[in-house]
Design a protein around this motif. Structure first.
Motif, PDB file in Angstrom:
ATOM      1  N   LEU A  18       0.974  -1.343   0.187  1.00 32.40           N
ATOM      2  CA  LEU A  18      -0.171   0.039   0.083  1.00 32.40           C
ATOM      3  C   LEU A  18       0.853   1.314  -0.023  1.00 32.40           C
ATOM      4  O   LEU A  18       0.840   2.406  -0.601  1.00 32.40           O
ATOM      5  N   LEU A  19       2.022   1.280   0.860  1.00 29.99           N
ATOM      6  CA  LEU A  19       2.936   2.420   0.802  1.00 29.99           C
ATOM      7  C   LEU A  19       3.759   2.718  -0.279  1.00 29.99           C
ATOM      8  O   LEU A  19       3.725   3.573  -1.070  1.00 29.99           O
ATOM      9  N   MET A  20       3.875   1.422  -1.224  1.00 30.51           N
ATOM     10  CA  MET A  20       4.697   1.488  -2.430  1.00 30.51           C
ATOM     11  C   MET A  20       3.798   2.192  -3.422  1.00 30.51           C
ATOM     12  O   MET A  20       4.269   2.705  -4.397  1.00 30.51           O
ATOM     13  N   LEU A  21       2.457   2.120  -3.282  1.00 29.52           N
ATOM     14  CA  LEU A  21       1.641   2.925  -4.379  1.00 29.52           C
ATOM     15  C   LEU A  21       1.810   4.450  -4.276  1.00 29.52           C
ATOM     16  O   LEU A  21       1.414   5.082  -5.244  1.00 29.52           O
ATOM     17  N   ASP A  22       2.571   4.777  -3.193  1.00 29.35           N
ATOM     18  CA  ASP A  22       2.660   6.025  -3.276  1.00 29.35           C
ATOM     19  C   ASP A  22       4.303   6.595  -3.222  1.00 29.35           C
ATOM     20  O   ASP A  22       4.539   7.721  -3.346  1.00 29.35           O
ATOM     21  N   ASP A  23       5.002   5.560  -3.642  1.00 28.54           N
ATOM     22  CA  ASP A  23       6.298   5.877  -3.731  1.00 28.54           C
ATOM     23  C   ASP A  23       6.542   6.865  -5.215  1.00 28.54           C
ATOM     24  O   ASP A  23       6.137   6.604  -6.268  1.00 28.54           O
TER      25      ASP A  23
ATOM     26  N   ASP B 108       9.475   7.815  -6.610  1.00 30.76           N
ATOM     27  CA  ASP B 108      10.310   7.300  -7.602  1.00 30.76           C
ATOM     28  C   ASP B 108       9.421   6.554  -8.539  1.00 30.76           C
ATOM     29  O   ASP B 108       9.757   6.567  -9.663  1.00 30.76           O
ATOM     30  N   TYR B 109       8.809   5.545  -8.087  1.00 32.30           N
ATOM     31  CA  TYR B 109       8.043   4.729  -8.856  1.00 32.30           C
ATOM     32  C   TYR B 109       7.024   5.424  -9.721  1.00 32.30           C
ATOM     33  O   TYR B 109       7.216   5.362 -10.896  1.00 32.30           O
TER      34      TYR B 109
END
Ligand code: PEP
Ligand code: MG
Length: 537
Positions: free
Chosen positions: A76-81, A83-84
């Protein structure tokens, strides 16, 4: 009512709703060619993924536990990364469709994480891959496999081990597949789960999806879609009869497995995961004769860590207590493929890099498993054996690595126990060389599924070859007799852990040949004990 047939792989009757499992079909949407449109699609996919992962997070917290929930939270947190997100937008501006941009950027990031010199960051590479695959699926309109609440009969074309591992086993009442064979892993899982199942059936997905109730008669190999009243009554009567027969077998619980003439046999269970060991105890198994440890490697995105493996083996060792547990080291390859190892596709995977061959050529895969087994050895009565051995040098090389690993652990201060090392005899070469291997091995366990496949040159997965896949073939019988004699002549024990170990047509013959251990699906233990106790051999 519609009805049809299939090859029964486990007896019993199941009646309930049907669910059709279709393999994920990803059709790439045609790219719009307009970056603004693709960016909008990507933003919408992010929202959908966020909603899915939030729901999954809440469910995982309640049903699976904090650890699994934490994995979902990371995604879930990665969805806001940032860089990504920047990476995806850049790819879209460069002309990529949103789905491809999401997937490729995720893969780039995953590779960067995997190359870092930090175990925690390495593990995140699987999370980012998982997350970007989710976005890709959403953008391709693939809604995935929807399961209903409650129990159901699962209908599929075929099921790979990596697919069955992800299924909610406790809710599956039966498998009905259109492909598969009696020694395929779906069949093996059906036996482990004690559920009536058919392979090579003529069921159509339309029939399964169009019915309210599907029934499977694993005694006759028949399926019924919306059975009429008369058929339902017949099936229910069979169900009651089977339950009564199971109750009668309870008289053999806790008894010694010994023939009338005093031949003692160990009746042990085949398991795939630590939870199966609990079922083995419930089924009154006298140990575990085969832990298919590769199931700990399937259905995931990265190799299990040494600690994860250790926890799993320790759990099995503790569950079984003093009872012997035979762990088969990793048997990946052929029908059990894992993408994350990055192994090249092979022309002939059954004869390819599989089993011990992968381990001997990739020490970084093998070593953590061996370390985990030795660390867990302190908690029970562990044994290990190697799959797909064809030469004495392979056994010697694997044993040498075991000795190094054990020494290394002792130097690090871990308590370890002796772990008897055996050979899975499942290649004709190993069978012929049984006398030589017996001088190096503590025991033999015969994998009759592969030994049949390799001796007769008949693919065990190929449904069209059913009549040629003959485990009672005289060539097999000669090898089996030779293996048992070689074991006895050299003072080691021999068992059978392939599907033939549970075969009532063969069990007395195996005891006569000199086998002293039969390993099988836990649900077959009590009926096998009855057979042994009533036998004169
Ligand atoms: C066998 O080959 O008989 C066996 C027990 O191993 P698997 O079925 O997992 O290949
Ligand atoms: Mg095998």
């Amino acid at each position: 009512m519609k009805k049809g047939i299939g090859l029964p792989v486990f007896p019993g009757v199941a009646i309930g709703p049907a669910v059709v499992y279709r393999k994920a079909q990803r059709t790439l949407p045609i790219p719009s060619g307009d970056p603004a449109v693709e960016k909008a699609k990507f933003s919408a996919a992010l929202e959908t993924a966020r909603a899915q992962l939030t729901a999954l997070f809440e469910k995982a917290k309640v049903e699976i536990g904090e650890e699994q929930a934490a994995i979902v939270e990371v995604q879930l947190l990665m969805l806001d990364d940032l860089d990504y997100l920047d990476g995806v937008n850049l790819a879209i501006e460069g002309g990529a469709a949103a789905a491809i941009a999401a997937l490729d950027t995720g893969e780039e990031f995953a590779q960067v994480f995997a190359a870092m010199d930090d175990e925690y960051m390495n593990a995140r590479s699987a999370d980012i891959r998982d997350m970007s695959h989710r976005l890709y699926d959403i953008l391709c309109g693939n809604t995935g496999f929807q399961l209903p609440e409650g129990s159901f009969l699962l209908v599929a074309e075929d099921l790979a081990p990596s697919e069955t591992i992800q299924l909610p086993r406790e809710r599956i009442m039966a498998f009905v597949t259109r492909q598969g064979s009696s020694s395929s892993h779906t069949a093996i899982l059906a036996r482990t789960l004690n559920i009536p199942s058919l392979v090579q059936s003529d069921i159509t997905f339309d029939a399964a999806e169009g019915c309210q109730i599907l029934a499977v008669d694993g005694f006759t190999g028949t399926w019924y879609a919306d059975p009429d009243e008369e058929t339902l009554a017949m099936l229910r009567a069979k169900q009651a009869e089977a339950a009564a027969a199971r109750d009668a077998l309870e008289a053999y619980r806790g008894k010694e497995s010994i023939t009338k003439s005093g031949k003692k046999v160990l009746l042990v269970a085949n398991i795939g995961c630590p939870e199966d060991a609990v079922d083995a105890i419930k089924a009154d198994a006298e140990g575990v004769g085969l832990m298919r440890s590769e199931f700990l490697y399937l259905g995931r995105d990265s190799l299990p860590t040494e600690d994860e493996l250790y926890e799993a083996y320790k759990q099995v060792a503790e569950t079984m207590g003093e009872k012997p547990v035979v762990i088969r080291t990793l048997d990946i390859g052929a029908d059990k493929q894992v993408d994350y190892l990055g192994l090249e596709a092979e022309e002939n995977p059954a004869l390819g890099l599989r089993g011990l061959r992968i381990c001997l050529t990739n020490e970084e895969i093998f070593r953590p498993q061996l370390r985990a087994i030795y660390r867990a050895s302190a908690y029970g009565n562990l044994h290990m054996m190697f799959p797909m051995v064809a030469s004495v040098w392979e056994l010697k090389a694997a044993k040498a690595l075991c000795a190094r690993v054990r020494k290394e652990l002792e130097d690090e201060g871990y308590p370890t126990k002796d772990v008897p090392i055996g050979v899975m005899v499942e290649t004709p070469a190993a069978a012929v060389l049984a006398n030589e291997l017996a001088k190096e091995a503590a025991f033999f366990s015969v994998g009759t599924n592969d030994l049949t496949q390799y001796t007769l040159a008949v693919d065990r997965q190929n449904a069209k070859l059913g009549e040629f896949y003959d485990p009672y073939h005289p060539a097999l019988m000669a090898l089996l007799a030779h293996i048992a004699k070689a074991a006895n002549d050299n003072g080691i024990w021999a068992g059978i852990c392939g599907e033939l170990g549970a075969d009532p047509r063969m069990q007395e013959k195996f005891i006569e040949m000199g086998y002293t251990e039969l390993s099988m699906a836990a649900g077959r233990i009590l009926e096998s004990r009855k057979l042994v106790c009533e036998s004169d051999v």
